[in-house]
Every structure is written in C-alpha cells, then in structure tokens.
Design a protein around this motif. Structure first.
Motif, PDB file in Angstrom:
ATOM      1  N   SER A 121       0.837  -1.199   0.000  1.00  0.00           N
ATOM      2  CA  SER A 121       0.000   0.000   0.000  1.00  0.00           C
ATOM      3  C   SER A 121       0.874   1.252   0.000  1.00  0.00           C
ATOM      4  CB  SER A 121      -0.927   0.020   1.214  1.00  0.00           C
ATOM      5  OG  SER A 121      -0.196   0.300   2.399  1.00  0.00           O
ATOM      6  N   LEU A 122       0.343   2.295  -0.592  1.00  0.00           N
ATOM      7  CA  LEU A 122       1.071   3.557  -0.646  1.00  0.00           C
ATOM      8  C   LEU A 122       1.306   4.104   0.764  1.00  0.00           C
ATOM      9  CD1 LEU A 122       2.276   5.800  -2.417  1.00  0.00           C
ATOM     10  CD2 LEU A 122       0.007   6.857  -2.471  1.00  0.00           C
ATOM     11  N   ASP A 123       0.309   3.932   1.642  1.00  0.00           N
ATOM     12  CA  ASP A 123       0.444   4.411   3.017  1.00  0.00           C
ATOM     13  C   ASP A 123       1.599   3.727   3.744  1.00  0.00           C
ATOM     14  OD1 ASP A 123      -1.578   6.281   2.951  1.00  0.00           O
ATOM     15  OD2 ASP A 123      -3.122   4.861   3.587  1.00  0.00           O
ATOM     16  N   ASP A 124       1.704   2.412   3.586  1.00  0.00           N
ATOM     17  CA  ASP A 124       2.777   1.668   4.255  1.00  0.00           C
ATOM     18  C   ASP A 124       4.146   2.085   3.732  1.00  0.00           C
ATOM     19  OD1 ASP A 124       0.984   0.306   5.798  1.00  0.00           O
ATOM     20  OD2 ASP A 124       0.958  -1.500   4.567  1.00  0.00           O
ATOM     21  N   PHE A 125       4.242   2.249   2.408  1.00  0.00           N
ATOM     22  CA  PHE A 125       5.523   2.645   1.811  1.00  0.00           C
ATOM     23  C   PHE A 125       5.939   4.034   2.296  1.00  0.00           C
ATOM     24  CE2 PHE A 125       7.797   5.032  -1.450  1.00  0.00           C
ATOM     25  CZ  PHE A 125       8.936   4.249  -1.585  1.00  0.00           C
ATOM     26  N   CYS A 126       5.004   4.976   2.275  1.00  0.00           N
ATOM     27  CA  CYS A 126       5.320   6.353   2.677  1.00  0.00           C
ATOM     28  C   CYS A 126       5.651   6.432   4.160  1.00  0.00           C
ATOM     29  CB  CYS A 126       4.155   7.276   2.344  1.00  0.00           C
ATOM     30  SG  CYS A 126       3.919   7.517   0.565  1.00  0.00           S
ATOM     31  N   LEU A 127       5.010   5.583   4.959  1.00  0.00           N
ATOM     32  CA  LEU A 127       5.302   5.565   6.389  1.00  0.00           C
ATOM     33  C   LEU A 127       6.747   5.147   6.636  1.00  0.00           C
ATOM     34  CD1 LEU A 127       4.133   5.890   9.242  1.00  0.00           C
ATOM     35  CD2 LEU A 127       3.553   3.455   9.189  1.00  0.00           C
ATOM     36  N   LEU A 153       9.077   9.579  -6.407  1.00  0.00           N
ATOM     37  CA  LEU A 153       8.633   9.379  -7.795  1.00  0.00           C
ATOM     38  C   LEU A 153       9.380   8.226  -8.462  1.00  0.00           C
ATOM     39  CD1 LEU A 153       8.305  13.097  -8.965  1.00  0.00           C
ATOM     40  CD2 LEU A 153       6.490  11.546  -8.210  1.00  0.00           C
ATOM     41  N   ARG A 154      10.666   8.107  -8.170  1.00  0.00           N
ATOM     42  CA  ARG A 154      11.461   7.015  -8.756  1.00  0.00           C
ATOM     43  C   ARG A 154      11.075   5.659  -8.169  1.00  0.00           C
ATOM     44  NH1 ARG A 154      15.872  10.261  -7.355  1.00  0.00           N
ATOM     45  NH2 ARG A 154      16.539   8.650  -5.865  1.00  0.00           N
ATOM     46  N   ALA A 155      10.580   5.662  -6.948  1.00  0.00           N
ATOM     47  CA  ALA A 155      10.318   4.411  -6.235  1.00  0.00           C
ATOM     48  C   ALA A 155       8.954   3.812  -6.540  1.00  0.00           C
ATOM     49  CB  ALA A 155      10.450   4.639  -4.733  1.00  0.00           C
ATOM     50  N   MET A 156       8.113   4.538  -7.272  1.00  0.00           N
ATOM     51  CA  MET A 156       6.765   4.057  -7.532  1.00  0.00           C
ATOM     52  C   MET A 156       6.745   2.919  -8.560  1.00  0.00           C
ATOM     53  SD  MET A 156       4.551   5.649  -5.627  1.00  0.00           S
ATOM     54  CE  MET A 156       5.813   5.438  -4.356  1.00  0.00           C
ATOM     55  N   PRO A 157       5.856   1.928  -8.397  1.00  0.00           N
ATOM     56  CA  PRO A 157       5.733   0.843  -9.375  1.00  0.00           C
ATOM     57  C   PRO A 157       5.071   1.336 -10.660  1.00  0.00           C
ATOM     58  CG  PRO A 157       4.065   0.631  -7.667  1.00  0.00           C
ATOM     59  CD  PRO A 157       4.981   1.737  -7.241  1.00  0.00           C
ATOM     60  N   HIS A 158       4.952   0.443 -11.648  1.00  0.00           N
ATOM     61  CA  HIS A 158       4.500   0.823 -12.982  1.00  0.00           C
ATOM     62  C   HIS A 158       3.088   1.402 -12.992  1.00  0.00           C
ATOM     63  CE1 HIS A 158       3.036   0.233 -17.164  1.00  0.00           C
ATOM     64  NE2 HIS A 158       4.278   0.557 -17.462  1.00  0.00           N
ATOM     65  N   LYS A 159       2.229   0.952 -12.100  1.00  0.00           N
ATOM     66  CA  LYS A 159       0.843   1.436 -12.118  1.00  0.00           C
ATOM     67  C   LYS A 159       0.741   2.928 -11.816  1.00  0.00           C
ATOM     68  CE  LYS A 159      -0.351   0.291  -7.304  1.00  0.00           C
ATOM     69  NZ  LYS A 159      -1.287  -0.472  -6.441  1.00  0.00           N
ATOM     70  N   PHE A 160       1.813   3.524 -11.258  1.00  0.00           N
ATOM     71  CA  PHE A 160       1.825   4.958 -10.973  1.00  0.00           C
ATOM     72  C   PHE A 160       2.558   5.746 -12.063  1.00  0.00           C
ATOM     73  CE2 PHE A 160       1.079   3.224  -6.745  1.00  0.00           C
ATOM     74  CZ  PHE A 160       0.122   4.084  -6.227  1.00  0.00           C
ATOM     75  N   LEU A 161       2.934   5.080 -13.151  1.00  0.00           N
ATOM     76  CA  LEU A 161       3.718   5.744 -14.194  1.00  0.00           C
ATOM     77  C   LEU A 161       3.023   6.979 -14.746  1.00  0.00           C
ATOM     78  CD1 LEU A 161       6.147   5.820 -16.096  1.00  0.00           C
ATOM     79  CD2 LEU A 161       4.894   4.260 -17.620  1.00  0.00           C
ATOM     80  N   GLN A 162       1.710   6.870 -14.911  1.00  0.00           N
ATOM     81  CA  GLN A 162       0.940   7.971 -15.477  1.00  0.00           C
ATOM     82  C   GLN A 162       1.048   9.232 -14.630  1.00  0.00           C
ATOM     83  OE1 GLN A 162      -3.144   6.941 -16.038  1.00  0.00           O
ATOM     84  NE2 GLN A 162      -3.805   9.027 -16.447  1.00  0.00           N
ATOM     85  N   ILE A 182       2.491  12.982  -2.325  1.00  0.00           N
ATOM     86  CA  ILE A 182       1.784  11.823  -1.785  1.00  0.00           C
ATOM     87  C   ILE A 182       0.277  11.985  -1.967  1.00  0.00           C
ATOM     88  CG2 ILE A 182       1.217  10.579   0.344  1.00  0.00           C
ATOM     89  CD1 ILE A 182       4.083  11.090   1.276  1.00  0.00           C
ATOM     90  N   GLY A 183      -0.216  13.213  -1.803  1.00  0.00           N
ATOM     91  CA  GLY A 183      -1.637  13.466  -2.022  1.00  0.00           C
ATOM     92  C   GLY A 183      -2.054  13.143  -3.445  1.00  0.00           C
ATOM     93  N   SER A 184      -1.241  13.544  -4.430  1.00  0.00           N
ATOM     94  CA  SER A 184      -1.543  13.257  -5.830  1.00  0.00           C
ATOM     95  C   SER A 184      -1.472  11.759  -6.103  1.00  0.00           C
ATOM     96  CB  SER A 184      -0.563  14.002  -6.735  1.00  0.00           C
ATOM     97  OG  SER A 184      -0.715  15.395  -6.618  1.00  0.00           O
ATOM     98  N   LEU A 185      -0.499  11.094  -5.506  1.00  0.00           N
ATOM     99  CA  LEU A 185      -0.365   9.651  -5.700  1.00  0.00           C
ATOM    100  C   LEU A 185      -1.553   8.894  -5.109  1.00  0.00           C
ATOM    101  CD1 LEU A 185       3.441   9.217  -4.865  1.00  0.00           C
ATOM    102  CD2 LEU A 185       2.368   9.126  -7.130  1.00  0.00           C
ATOM    103  N   LYS A 186      -2.020   9.343  -3.949  1.00  0.00           N
ATOM    104  CA  LYS A 186      -3.175   8.699  -3.319  1.00  0.00           C
ATOM    105  C   LYS A 186      -4.438   8.903  -4.142  1.00  0.00           C
ATOM    106  CE  LYS A 186      -1.758   8.625   1.526  1.00  0.00           C
ATOM    107  NZ  LYS A 186      -2.059   9.075   2.908  1.00  0.00           N
ATOM    108  N   ALA A 187      -4.612  10.103  -4.684  1.00  0.00           N
ATOM    109  CA  ALA A 187      -5.775  10.379  -5.530  1.00  0.00           C
ATOM    110  C   ALA A 187      -5.755   9.474  -6.756  1.00  0.00           C
ATOM    111  CB  ALA A 187      -5.786  11.848  -5.944  1.00  0.00           C
ATOM    112  N   HIS A 188      -4.575   9.299  -7.323  1.00  0.00           N
ATOM    113  CA  HIS A 188      -4.434   8.432  -8.496  1.00  0.00           C
ATOM    114  C   HIS A 188      -4.728   6.981  -8.120  1.00  0.00           C
ATOM    115  CE1 HIS A 188      -2.854   7.197 -12.404  1.00  0.00           C
ATOM    116  NE2 HIS A 188      -2.156   6.260 -11.780  1.00  0.00           N
ATOM    117  N   GLU A 189      -4.248   6.567  -6.952  1.00  0.00           N
ATOM    118  CA  GLU A 189      -4.482   5.197  -6.489  1.00  0.00           C
ATOM    119  C   GLU A 189      -5.970   4.922  -6.316  1.00  0.00           C
ATOM    120  OE1 GLU A 189      -2.157   2.403  -3.353  1.00  0.00           O
ATOM    121  OE2 GLU A 189      -3.141   4.150  -2.469  1.00  0.00           O
TER     122      GLU A 189
END
Length: 224
Positions: A121-127, A153-162, A182-189
């Motif tokens: 999860s994005l939350d776990d990674f960011c924590l 940004l470099r650490a995100m998997p392929h599903k966050f490429l967009q 992180i807010g933008s990444l969560k919205a995308h997720e």
C-alpha cells in the motif's frame, strides 16, 4: 599580584558550551580563550617533559568542566588533570561523530534502495520512507525536500507511471512538498481502484499512446 587575580577570574568567564554537533568549533574557541589567559599550557605544554603548575592545571580543568554538558562531565569526572580531561572529551565526541556518520550512511543506503513493491500500500511505503527521512534529519544530516520528492517518484511501481510522469513534466519538483506528491499519488491510487479490467477486476486498463497523452494532461491539472 594583579596578574594572578586576572587569571583566577577566567574561571568565571562565559566559555562556549559543547553540543552534539559543534565539537570542532568548540575546541577551537576553548583553545583560543584558554591560551589568551595563559592556561592552555596545562592541556598542551610546549615542552611535554615540563611540569605543569598545579594552579594552572586546576584552572584549566575548571574551565573545561564549565564548557561541557552534565552527561559528558560525569563521563570524565575521574580524570585528574586538564590534559586527561581534554583528551577524554575529544575521544568521546570524535567517536560519537564517527558512529553518527556511519549510521547516516546506513540509513541513506536504505533510503536509496527503497522501492514500492507490487501489492504494497502507498500508506505503508510512505510511512517507512518518512521514518527513514526523519531519522536521517534527526542525526543532523540535511536531506532536501526536493531530493525526497524525486526519490518517491522514482520508487513508484508501474501502475503509478501515469501520475509520476505528469508530476515530473508539469510540476516544479524544487518547490513541491512531499505531502503534495503523496496526495496526488493517493488520488491516483483511488481512481485506479475504480477502473475495471477486461475480466471484471479492478486493475488499470491498457491505454493507447493517444489516450495516455490525454490522461497526462488531465492529471497535470491536479498540480495547478
């Protein structure tokens, strides 16, 4: 007689206080002050074989005690001469600096190696990432916000490429905060969770190049 009184009064002067990160500067200031008042010879005599005057030695020791915090004072309390006390403080501080530097290097290596795994999860990674950044900064190492943003940004998997592509192309990474990213990444997720795949699941649909470009423009509006 007046000279001796002046020397004795040096103990009451405000000497610099040693902290966790200022040993080098502290030592330079202490040396200059003690040398100006004629008691530095107790710490570093010009002739190693010369006997240091007891009064100068005691005055120098008192000055050292005045310039160190209580925890270090308790660690060197058994030292009988100013020279011994000075060397003990040096070993404690320089040793601590080496340990701190090694710890920072280890934490930075962990930070650089971090990659968000598929299924994580994005939350776990960011924590975990924020925990590393906090520890590094607490140790006194400067880690710029822009550096952390680029790492995320470099650490995100392929599903966050967009969304990462949109942020890199249209966002000002030097001014952007980690919270914004992180807010933008969560919205995308969250949007990804609502996109069904061909089998009825919730995976991201494959898009044509033209559709990707259109979506990149839409994502970039989040950063305006």
């Amino acid at each position: 007689m007046e000279t001796e009184k002046n020397k004795e009064s040096t103990v009451g002067l405000n000497y610099p206080m040693l902290t966790r990160g200022n040993y080098t500067v502290w030592a330079l200031k202490m040396k200059a002050c003690m040398d100006a008042h004629g008691i530095w010879v107790a710490v570093s005599p010009k002739d190693p074989k010369a006997v240091v005057e007891e009064k100068k030695d005691k005055m120098a020791l008192a000055v050292i005690y005045q310039g160190i915090p209580e925890d270090i004072l308790l660690s060197i309390a058994e030292k009988e001469t100013a020279k011994e006390a000075w060397e003990a403080v040096k070993v404690l501080c320089q040793g601590a600096e080496r340990v701190k530097a090694a710890r920072i290097q280890t934490l930075r290596s962990e930070f650089e190696a971090m990659i968000m795994k598929e299924g994580e999860s994005l939350d776990d990674f960011c924590l975990k990432l924020n925990g590393l950044v906090t520890n590094i900064r607490t140790l006194g190492d400067e880690m710029a916000e822009a550096y952390v943003v680029k790492k995320v940004l470099r650490a995100m998997p392929h599903k966050f490429l967009q969304i990462t592509s949109a942020i890199e192309q249209f966002g000002d990474l030097e001014k952007m905060s980690i919270e914004e990213v992180i807010g933008s990444l969560k919205a995308h997720e969250e949007r990804l969770r609502g996109q069904p795949d061909a089998s009825g699941g919730t995976n991201q649909l494959l898009l044509t190049e033209e559709e990707w470009r259109k979506k990149d423009k839409e994502e970039s509006k989040l950063l305006d």
